[in-house]
Design a protein around this motif. Structure first.
Motif, PDB file in Angstrom:
ATOM      1  N   ASP A  75       0.804  -1.229   0.000  1.00  0.00           N
ATOM      2  CA  ASP A  75       0.000   0.000   0.000  1.00  0.00           C
ATOM      3  C   ASP A  75       0.835   1.275   0.000  1.00  0.00           C
ATOM      4  O   ASP A  75       0.317   2.359   0.273  1.00  0.00           O
ATOM      5  N   THR A  76       2.148   1.156  -0.271  1.00  0.00           N
ATOM      6  CA  THR A  76       2.965   2.356  -0.407  1.00  0.00           C
ATOM      7  C   THR A  76       3.852   2.233  -1.641  1.00  0.00           C
ATOM      8  O   THR A  76       4.136   1.126  -2.123  1.00  0.00           O
ATOM      9  N   GLY A  77       4.306   3.386  -2.119  1.00  0.00           N
ATOM     10  CA  GLY A  77       5.263   3.418  -3.211  1.00  0.00           C
ATOM     11  C   GLY A  77       4.831   2.593  -4.402  1.00  0.00           C
ATOM     12  O   GLY A  77       3.707   2.701  -4.882  1.00  0.00           O
ATOM     13  N   ARG A  78       5.721   1.728  -4.868  1.00  0.00           N
ATOM     14  CA  ARG A  78       5.465   0.920  -6.069  1.00  0.00           C
ATOM     15  C   ARG A  78       5.052  -0.503  -5.743  1.00  0.00           C
ATOM     16  O   ARG A  78       4.912  -1.326  -6.655  1.00  0.00           O
ATOM     17  N   SER A  79       4.882  -0.803  -4.464  1.00  0.00           N
ATOM     18  CA  SER A  79       4.406  -2.134  -4.072  1.00  0.00           C
ATOM     19  C   SER A  79       2.905  -2.250  -4.298  1.00  0.00           C
ATOM     20  O   SER A  79       2.214  -1.270  -4.593  1.00  0.00           O
ATOM     21  N   THR A  80       2.398  -3.466  -4.148  1.00  0.00           N
ATOM     22  CA  THR A  80       0.988  -3.749  -4.417  1.00  0.00           C
ATOM     23  C   THR A  80       0.067  -2.882  -3.561  1.00  0.00           C
ATOM     24  O   THR A  80       0.272  -2.734  -2.358  1.00  0.00           O
ATOM     25  N   LYS A  81      -0.950  -2.327  -4.196  1.00  0.00           N
ATOM     26  CA  LYS A  81      -1.994  -1.562  -3.499  1.00  0.00           C
ATOM     27  C   LYS A  81      -3.231  -2.447  -3.359  1.00  0.00           C
ATOM     28  O   LYS A  81      -3.648  -3.098  -4.310  1.00  0.00           O
ATOM     29  N   LEU A  82      -3.807  -2.452  -2.183  1.00  0.00           N
ATOM     30  CA  LEU A  82      -4.980  -3.296  -1.912  1.00  0.00           C
ATOM     31  C   LEU A  82      -6.247  -2.448  -1.956  1.00  0.00           C
ATOM     32  O   LEU A  82      -6.981  -2.328  -0.978  1.00  0.00           O
ATOM     33  N   ARG A  83      -6.503  -1.861  -3.097  1.00  0.00           N
ATOM     34  CA  ARG A  83      -7.623  -0.933  -3.251  1.00  0.00           C
ATOM     35  C   ARG A  83      -8.984  -1.591  -3.023  1.00  0.00           C
ATOM     36  O   ARG A  83      -9.957  -0.905  -2.717  1.00  0.00           O
ATOM     37  N   HIS A  84      -9.037  -2.911  -3.206  1.00  0.00           N
ATOM     38  CA  HIS A  84     -10.324  -3.601  -3.033  1.00  0.00           C
ATOM     39  C   HIS A  84     -10.763  -3.623  -1.579  1.00  0.00           C
ATOM     40  O   HIS A  84     -11.935  -3.874  -1.294  1.00  0.00           O
ATOM     41  N   HIS A  85      -9.848  -3.352  -0.662  1.00  0.00           N
ATOM     42  CA  HIS A  85     -10.214  -3.230   0.752  1.00  0.00           C
ATOM     43  C   HIS A  85     -10.556  -1.772   1.024  1.00  0.00           C
ATOM     44  O   HIS A  85      -9.672  -0.938   1.218  1.00  0.00           O
ATOM     45  N   ARG A  86     -11.807  -1.459   1.036  1.00  0.00           N
ATOM     46  CA  ARG A  86     -12.242  -0.068   1.190  1.00  0.00           C
ATOM     47  C   ARG A  86     -12.295   0.308   2.669  1.00  0.00           C
ATOM     48  O   ARG A  86     -12.894  -0.397   3.481  1.00  0.00           O
ATOM     49  N   VAL A  87     -11.645   1.418   2.994  1.00  0.00           N
ATOM     50  CA  VAL A  87     -11.620   1.927   4.363  1.00  0.00           C
ATOM     51  C   VAL A  87     -11.932   3.413   4.319  1.00  0.00           C
ATOM     52  O   VAL A  87     -11.396   4.141   3.479  1.00  0.00           O
ATOM     53  N   SER A  88     -12.806   3.873   5.204  1.00  0.00           N
ATOM     54  CA  SER A  88     -13.170   5.293   5.260  1.00  0.00           C
ATOM     55  C   SER A  88     -12.577   5.936   6.508  1.00  0.00           C
ATOM     56  O   SER A  88     -12.114   5.247   7.432  1.00  0.00           O
ATOM     57  N   ARG A  89     -12.614   7.245   6.548  1.00  0.00           N
ATOM     58  CA  ARG A  89     -12.143   7.945   7.741  1.00  0.00           C
ATOM     59  C   ARG A  89     -13.009   7.631   8.952  1.00  0.00           C
ATOM     60  O   ARG A  89     -12.523   7.606  10.080  1.00  0.00           O
ATOM     61  N   SER A  90     -14.293   7.371   8.722  1.00  0.00           N
ATOM     62  CA  SER A  90     -15.159   6.996   9.848  1.00  0.00           C
ATOM     63  C   SER A  90     -14.741   5.640  10.412  1.00  0.00           C
ATOM     64  O   SER A  90     -14.826   5.405  11.627  1.00  0.00           O
ATOM     65  N   ASP A  91     -14.252   4.736   9.552  1.00  0.00           N
ATOM     66  CA  ASP A  91     -13.739   3.449  10.025  1.00  0.00           C
ATOM     67  C   ASP A  91     -12.520   3.665  10.929  1.00  0.00           C
ATOM     68  O   ASP A  91     -12.348   2.986  11.946  1.00  0.00           O
ATOM     69  N   VAL A  92     -11.663   4.631  10.533  1.00  0.00           N
ATOM     70  CA  VAL A  92     -10.471   4.929  11.321  1.00  0.00           C
ATOM     71  C   VAL A  92     -10.863   5.492  12.680  1.00  0.00           C
ATOM     72  O   VAL A  92     -10.284   5.130  13.712  1.00  0.00           O
ATOM     73  N   VAL A  93     -11.855   6.383  12.693  1.00  0.00           N
ATOM     74  CA  VAL A  93     -12.310   6.957  13.960  1.00  0.00           C
ATOM     75  C   VAL A  93     -12.855   5.852  14.872  1.00  0.00           C
ATOM     76  O   VAL A  93     -12.565   5.828  16.078  1.00  0.00           O
ATOM     77  N   LYS A  94     -13.622   4.927  14.300  1.00  0.00           N
ATOM     78  CA  LYS A  94     -14.148   3.808  15.093  1.00  0.00           C
ATOM     79  C   LYS A  94     -13.009   2.965  15.660  1.00  0.00           C
ATOM     80  O   LYS A  94     -13.042   2.546  16.818  1.00  0.00           O
ATOM     81  N   ALA A  95     -11.987   2.720  14.837  1.00  0.00           N
ATOM     82  CA  ALA A  95     -10.846   1.944  15.308  1.00  0.00           C
ATOM     83  C   ALA A  95     -10.105   2.682  16.420  1.00  0.00           C
ATOM     84  O   ALA A  95      -9.621   2.064  17.376  1.00  0.00           O
ATOM     85  N   PHE A  96     -10.020   4.001  16.308  1.00  0.00           N
ATOM     86  CA  PHE A  96      -9.387   4.807  17.333  1.00  0.00           C
ATOM     87  C   PHE A  96     -10.115   4.648  18.665  1.00  0.00           C
ATOM     88  O   PHE A  96      -9.498   4.695  19.734  1.00  0.00           O
ATOM     89  N   LEU A  97     -11.421   4.417  18.584  1.00  0.00           N
ATOM     90  CA  LEU A  97     -12.241   4.238  19.773  1.00  0.00           C
ATOM     91  C   LEU A  97     -12.313   2.773  20.221  1.00  0.00           C
ATOM     92  O   LEU A  97     -13.041   2.440  21.157  1.00  0.00           O
ATOM     93  N   GLY A  98     -11.566   1.913  19.512  1.00  0.00           N
ATOM     94  CA  GLY A  98     -11.502   0.511  19.922  1.00  0.00           C
ATOM     95  C   GLY A  98     -12.512  -0.390  19.259  1.00  0.00           C
ATOM     96  O   GLY A  98     -12.727  -1.511  19.724  1.00  0.00           O
TER      97      GLY A  98
END
Length: 307
Positions: A75-98
């Motif tokens: 998921d960085t630089g020229r390595s494989t990107k896993l775009r099929h795994h969709r993640v939103s900022r709301s998912d990140v906020v939920k993860a931040f909350l455990g």
């Protein structure tokens, strides 16, 4: 010449190549120095391509007698990107909350690193990780202990939520839009660097801007950064597992780190038997050029302890 002694000759630098892992991922990587020397594997952190380990630093280590490997995490630089795994900022906020789960975890990223060593026919390496890369390096030393000669964990933490916390005013910076165009991305990156960087070791704006453009051009994608965030936020507490590490370990942390509080470095050093802790006054969450020699000295000294 023994590893650790400076060499004057020109450093051999490979082309950027790809390792095709059994998992189906392709990891872009590059090496510096003589393959006959002991290897140092450099693991970068969240959202960072391998070029965040500057060629100048890699050549410095190679001149100290090491075969240096840097690579783009998935998921960085020229390595494989896993775009099929969709993640939103709301998912990140939920993860931040455990709450919530991640498409992949720190253990998976450690498996990638081990797979790269397999591809390069490197039995074991001195492993150096920064930030999320430190988490990966720690996990590699636990789950693939025979592949790690020594460990250097820089501005990282154990996964325990009570240590290594993020400063509240940095949360907004991490979740902000990175810019819609190449110039906007570079401008935002420069400003973020001022928030997260080292007060005592500032980076020139022109240098930071050029590095940001290089990051963008290598294949930066915002969704990849979010997937990295999810891996970090959903990681388990490694404190007990770190107790099994027996290789020489150096922990480095800055006193002004707003992204990973220095308590994370202290907890890491406390959890690993015999680990030494170097706290650098005025260092934030970056790798200032002014400290390259300091980092190299610490890596060399830790590698020497492994012998």
């Amino acid at each position: 010449m023994d590893a650790g002694q400076a060499r004057d000759e020109t450093v051999d630098v490979s082309d950027e190549l790809f390792a095709h892992l059994p998992s189906g991922l392709d990891l872009c990587h590059q090496t510096f120095g003589d393959p006959q020397d002991e290897s140092v594997l450099l693991i970068m952190g969240l959202g960072g391509p391998m070029t965040w380990w500057p060629a100048e630093f890699c050549e410095l280590l190679a001149r100290r007698g090491f075969h240096v490997i840097r690579f783009d995490n998935r998921d960085t630089g020229r390595s494989t990107k896993l775009r099929h795994h969709r993640v939103s900022r709301s998912d990140v906020v939920k993860a931040f909350l455990g709450r919530g789960t991640a498409p992949y975890g720190i253990d998976d990223l450690a498996d990638d690193a081990a797979g790269l060593l397999d591809h390069l026919s490197v039995d074991a390496a001195h492993v150096v990780g920064v930030s999320m890369g430190g988490m990966i390096a720690q996990t590699l030393a636990v789950e693939h202990a025979d592949r790690v000669r020594s460990l250097t964990s820089i501005m990282s933490t154990t996964g325990r939520r009570k240590v290594g916390w993020i400063h509240p005013r940095v949360v907004r910076t991490m979740l902000a839009q990175a810019g819609r165009t190449r110039p906007e991305f570079a401008e935002v990156s420069v400003q973020n660097g001022k928030v997260l960087g080292s007060p005592a070791f500032p980076t020139d704006d022109d240098v930071a801007y050029a590095r940001a453009l290089e990051t963008y051009d290598r294949g930066w994608i915002g969704s990849g950064v979010l997937r990295h965030m999810m891996a970090v936020l959903t990681q388990s507490d490694r404190t007990e597992r770190l107790g099994v590490i027996s290789v020489p370990t150096q922990v480095i942390h800055g006193s002004k780190d707003l992204l990973v509080h220095r308590s994370g470095g202290r907890a890491t050093a406390d959890a690993i038997r015999g680990a030494t802790l170097l706290e650098i006054a005025g260092m934030g969450h970056d790798l200032p050029a002014q400290l390259y020699e300091t980092f190299a000295d610490a890596i060399v000294a830790t590698a020497a302890r492994a012998r």
